[in-house]
Design an enzyme around this catalytic site. Structure first.
Site, PDB file in Angstrom:
ATOM      1  N   PHE A 157       0.825  -1.211   0.000  1.00 42.76           N
ATOM      2  CA  PHE A 157       0.000   0.000   0.000  1.00 42.76           C
ATOM      3  C   PHE A 157       0.859   1.261   0.000  1.00 42.76           C
ATOM      4  O   PHE A 157       0.449   2.284   0.539  1.00 42.76           O
ATOM      5  CB  PHE A 157      -0.976  -0.007   1.173  1.00 42.76           C
ATOM      6  N   ILE A 165       2.019  -7.949  -4.822  1.00 38.46           N
ATOM      7  CA  ILE A 165       1.926  -7.566  -3.409  1.00 38.46           C
ATOM      8  C   ILE A 165       0.571  -7.976  -2.823  1.00 38.46           C
ATOM      9  O   ILE A 165       0.109  -7.413  -1.828  1.00 38.46           O
ATOM     10  CB  ILE A 165       2.189  -6.060  -3.217  1.00 38.46           C
ATOM     11  N   THR A 202      -1.928  -8.407  -5.162  1.00 33.29           N
ATOM     12  CA  THR A 202      -2.819  -7.814  -6.148  1.00 33.29           C
ATOM     13  C   THR A 202      -3.269  -8.788  -7.224  1.00 33.29           C
ATOM     14  O   THR A 202      -4.326  -8.606  -7.822  1.00 33.29           O
ATOM     15  CB  THR A 202      -2.073  -6.668  -6.830  1.00 33.29           C
ATOM     16  N   GLY A 249       1.365  -1.285 -12.146  1.00 30.60           N
ATOM     17  CA  GLY A 249       2.007  -2.593 -12.256  1.00 30.60           C
ATOM     18  C   GLY A 249       1.437  -3.499 -13.328  1.00 30.60           C
ATOM     19  O   GLY A 249       2.167  -3.993 -14.194  1.00 30.60           O
ATOM     20  N   ALA A 250       0.132  -3.734 -13.292  1.00 33.67           N
ATOM     21  CA  ALA A 250      -0.468  -4.696 -14.225  1.00 33.67           C
ATOM     22  C   ALA A 250      -0.291  -4.230 -15.661  1.00 33.67           C
ATOM     23  O   ALA A 250       0.089  -5.008 -16.537  1.00 33.67           O
ATOM     24  CB  ALA A 250      -1.946  -4.874 -13.898  1.00 33.67           C
ATOM     25  N   LYS A 278     -11.758 -11.606 -11.231  1.00 34.00           N
ATOM     26  CA  LYS A 278     -11.739 -11.888  -9.794  1.00 34.00           C
ATOM     27  C   LYS A 278     -10.707 -11.033  -9.054  1.00 34.00           C
ATOM     28  O   LYS A 278     -11.022 -10.401  -8.049  1.00 34.00           O
ATOM     29  CB  LYS A 278     -11.444 -13.377  -9.555  1.00 34.00           C
ATOM     30  N   THR A 279      -9.485 -10.989  -9.587  1.00 32.15           N
ATOM     31  CA  THR A 279      -8.467 -10.205  -8.874  1.00 32.15           C
ATOM     32  C   THR A 279      -8.764  -8.705  -8.985  1.00 32.15           C
ATOM     33  O   THR A 279      -8.491  -7.945  -8.052  1.00 32.15           O
ATOM     34  CB  THR A 279      -7.053 -10.520  -9.395  1.00 32.15           C
ATOM     35  N   GLY A 320      -5.732  -0.660  -9.016  1.00 31.82           N
ATOM     36  CA  GLY A 320      -5.445  -0.905  -7.603  1.00 31.82           C
ATOM     37  C   GLY A 320      -5.851   0.234  -6.690  1.00 31.82           C
ATOM     38  O   GLY A 320      -6.235   0.016  -5.539  1.00 31.82           O
ATOM     39  N   GLU A 321      -5.739   1.447  -7.189  1.00 28.26           N
ATOM     40  CA  GLU A 321      -6.028   2.599  -6.333  1.00 28.26           C
ATOM     41  C   GLU A 321      -7.349   3.280  -6.675  1.00 28.26           C
ATOM     42  O   GLU A 321      -7.778   4.199  -5.986  1.00 28.26           O
ATOM     43  CB  GLU A 321      -4.881   3.606  -6.431  1.00 28.26           C
TER      44      GLU A 321
HETATM   45 MO1  MOS Z   1       1.201   2.897  -4.120  1.00 31.17          MO
HETATM   46  S1  MOS Z   1       0.898   4.260  -2.660  1.00 31.17           S
HETATM   47  O1  MOS Z   1       2.066   3.802  -5.254  1.00 31.17           O
HETATM   48  O2  MOS Z   1       1.961   1.565  -3.470  1.00 31.17           O
END
Ligand code: MOS
Length: 746
Positions: free
Chosen positions: A258, A483, A485, A526-527, A635-636, A706-707
């Site tokens: 995070f 991580i 994710t 990332g993805a 799902k992820t 993710g965010e």
């Molecule tokens: Mo995120 S706060 O860039 O792991």
């Protein structure tokens, strides 16, 4: 360490749109499917090895020592006394480059500092190494440190906020002005001027920061829990004063980050220095309290929102001015207004960031830095503006949904805010919402709230290798991380789709800097970044298969381990040869991120109950609609959104770091006292995705997710509390004490 630009690389710089994607023409049918995590069985059987779990021979145990002053010089450390304890090997206090956890991942010179000056309570000042963890912990507790307090300390936000200064330009400008904000606000027919605050927060990842350092012939292997091993290894090499080629980081499994594991944390440097000095491997795991005290916090924020609008709702003046805090001399500031720059129109704009320098734990990135808390100010202010105008909050947002970036005047690469709001309203039953304070069930006041979701999209240079083996199976390797994710799974899906392999035929290797470099997991890139690298590597392997088959790549179909073309069907194993086929893929950002504003969007809906007797708030249900390009695994991706929404409940209702104004000490530095939402706090959450492709983002057409799920989640809850009670609480978290005096009589 592996470098970018090796031979046989399929490299792509995103200077042009990429309308055709092999993920749309593949016939394997694994992409986007809600496949189980490929690493799941290892995790649930305890065989996924986390940083602290490597069985290394002759390992010594290190425990970090925390400063017990907030701003002081160290006069002396009585190491000899604890060295006499049986089992203690050494106390290492005299290294002169100690590390603040850098959120910039080694890109700035900020992280080093002299260990002799303490800048915040709990800063790591020494490591005690012993034959067992218990002895090391005991000795660390007994270590006597003599301090000389420094008199220029700043421990209290309220007492120091007048000294806030403009933030240095960084990811975004510290101060931004467009048009004539003052005049436009002054003349606006409807306006609001309100201030929201959010407290310091901690990432509270389940796995504490942990490192095992092993030196061999001048080269370091560090088993760590890091989000971005490639840049973390560079940062660590710099801190240790060794060549980058001498540091290898292995982060195969990471128990959440995070943001707190973006840059290296003190335990890695301490373990590395101790291991080198002692000539044996050293393990250092931060205590939970040290994770809170001495890694990174999300800054507290104070946000003055000024919105001026026409009677029909169109915003003419948009002001978002924030004060946040960080240590002296740090470049990072919480980019509170990052989403405000492009979420809504309005010609006259002021988006300012000021920073007050405090002797508090370093502040840095935590999930969706900027939007996660900045949208509390923005989206609650929108709710207030809607009410001031007498307009539905969804209608207000639709009126202000711009056709192009209001500042850069460039088009959006893809943007489905309005559709998200409309879909969400339909699924949630928004038409059942009543005026504030009107709906009551026994002792419970019930209300609904809405907020937009948005998060800027980034592409980062990343590489991956795809190998097709003689038996027809494949391996994907990259210094990318998972991580929690789902990177292991989605990267396997991309390779499987393009190479026409069942998912079981793809083996993944992530988190090792000996593999092709990647940007790792951060900023929701990332993805899309590492996934595009896999795409490009697989594309090149596919071309090689076509050549071996004697057909054009565009005439080749790959499915279930068979190559089909030219009226022939051949097992891959027959085409790859005895050495196998391999290629590296490498993606780089280009002009597309300048020619288009790239971001993901969505809408959050929340229904809460507020107890009129106790003031307790319970979230009853929550629904999110998200549009983030192609969903790589249903799902992820959904899990990412569930986690983000849960985080939002925490921001709205429970999470708050308390700094002692006398010392800066974090009073509640553990998971018992820092309240993240637990199962009982989180009701059924519903997640919907809109079908979307972004051809400007990357060849896989996906954007960050993710965010996105956290960005806007908290204000939906806060707006629902207002709708339930008619009480506006502008100070996060909305705990019952802030509501109690204002609730209607029984
Ligand atoms: Mo995120 S706060 O860039 O792991």
């Amino acid at each position: 360490m592996f470098g970018f630009g090796k031979d046989d690389t399929n490299a792509l710089t995103m200077n042009q749109p990429h309308p055709d994607s092999l993920l749309d023409t593949g016939v394997q049918g694994v992409i986007s499917k809600p496949l189980d995590r490929v690493d799941g069985p290892k995790k649930v059987t305890g065989t996924a090895t986390y940083a602290a779990e490597y069985a290394i021979e002759n390992i010594a145990h290190g425990v970090l020592v925390s400063a017990t002053q907030g701003h002081a010089k160290i006069k002396s450390i009585d190491a000899d006394a604890v060295k006499a304890i049986p089992g203690v090997i050494d106390v290492i206090t005299d290294y002169d480059t100690f590390i603040r956890n850098s959120q910039q991942g080694g890109e700035t010179s900020a992280p080093t500092q002299g260990v002799r000056t303490i800048d915040y309570f709990g800063e790591i000042i020494a490591i005690v190494v012993a034959e067992s963890f218990e002895v090391a912990r005991d000795a660390a507790k007994r270590l006597k440190v003599d301090y000389e307090p420094l008199d220029d300390a700043a421990f209290d936000y309220e007492a120091n906020k007048d000294k806030a200064e403009p933030a240095p330009d960084g990811l975004i400008k510290g101060h931004y002005d467009q048009g004539d904000f003052d005049k436009a606000f002054e003349n606006a027919p409807v306006k609001i001027d309100v201030t929201y605050t959010t407290p310091s927060q901690n990432s509270a990842a389940m796995e504490p920061h942990a490192s095992i350092a092993v030196w061999d012939d001048g080269a370091l292997t560090l088993y760590g829990a890091y989000q971005m091993p490639t840049s973390d290894a560079q940062q660590l090499a710099k801190a240790l004063g060794v060549a980058q080629s001498k540091v290898r980081i292995i982060s195969r499994y990471i128990g959440g980050g995070f943001g707190s594991k973006l840059g290296i944390a003190p335990e890695s440097v301490a373990a590395a220095i101790a291991a080198k000095q002692l000539g044996r491997p050293v393990k250092a795991v931060m205590l939970r309290q040290q994770v809170f005290d001495a890694t990174v916090r999300r800054s507290n924020t104070e946000q003055r929102m000024r919105l001026g609008a026409e009677a029909g709702g169109r915003i003419v003046a948009l002001g978002h001015e924030s004060i946040t805090s960080n240590l002296p001399d740090e470049d990072f500031f919480e980019p509170v207004g990052i989403g405000t720059h492009f979420l809504y129109g309005g010609e006259n704009r002021r988006i300012n960031h000021d920073v007050v320098r405090l002797n508090w734990t370093l502040s840095g990135s935590m999930r969706a830095p900027g939007e996660a808390v900045g949208m509390v100010g923005m989206e609650c202010a929108m709710d207030e503006l809607a009410e001031a105008i007498g307009m539905d909050p969804i209608a207000l947002r639709k009126v202000n949904d711009p056709q192009q970036d209001p500042e850069l005047k460039v088009p959006y690469s893809s943007r489905n805010l309005t559709r998200s709001l409309e879909e969400g309203a339909k699924h949630f039953g928004w038409d059942q919402r009543q005026a504030p304070g009107q709906r009551r069930e026994g002792d419970w006041l019930i209300g609904m709230g809405v907020a937009a979701a948005c998060r800027s999209n980034q592409l980062q240079q990343s590489a991956a290798k795809v190998e097709l083996h003689p038996d027809g199976s494949a391996t994907v390797s990259s210094a990318m991380t998972d991580i929690g994710t789902g990177s292991y799974t989605i990267m396997a899906q991309i390779a499987a789709e393009i190479l026409g392999l069942p998912i079981e035929k793809v083996t993944m290797s992530l988190g090792d800097t000996n593999d092709p470099p990647a940007a790792g997991s951060g900023g929701s890139w990332g993805a899309a970044s590492a996934g595009s690298a896999v795409y490009l590597a697989a594309e090149r392997v596919r071309e090689k298969l076509a050549k071996a088959m004697g057909v054009k790549a565009e005439d080749l179909t790959l499915k279930d381990g068979m190559a089909i073309g030219d009226n022939r069907s051949v097992p891959l194993a027959e085409l790859v040869g005895k050495d196998g086929l391999s290629a590296i893929g490498e993606i780089k950002p280009g002009q597309q991120e300048k020619q288009f504003n790239q971001a993901s969007y969505g809408a959050h809906f929340a229904e809460v109950g507020v107890n009129v007797v106790t003031g307790e708030v319970r979230v009853r249900r929550m629904l999110g609609v998200f549009a983030a390009g192609r969903v790589l695994n249903a799902k992820t991706a959904r899990s990412q959104c569930l986690g983000g929404m849960t985080f939002g409940i925490g921001t709205a209702l429970t999470e708050e770091l308390i700094h002692d104004p006398r010392t800066g000490k974090l009073v509640n530095h553990d998971l018992a006292e820092y309240h993240v939402p637990v199962n009982a706090d989180v009701p059924q959450l519903e997640v919907h995705f809109l079908d979307e492709r972004d051809i400007h983002a990357n060849p896989i057409h996906a954007k960050g997710i993710g965010e996105l799920g956290i960005s806007g989640a908290a204000p939906a809850v806060v707006n629902a509390i207002y709708n339930a009670t008619g009480v506006r609480v502008r100070e996060m978290p909305v705990t019952l004490d802030k509501l109690l005096d204002h609730l209607p009589a029984l």
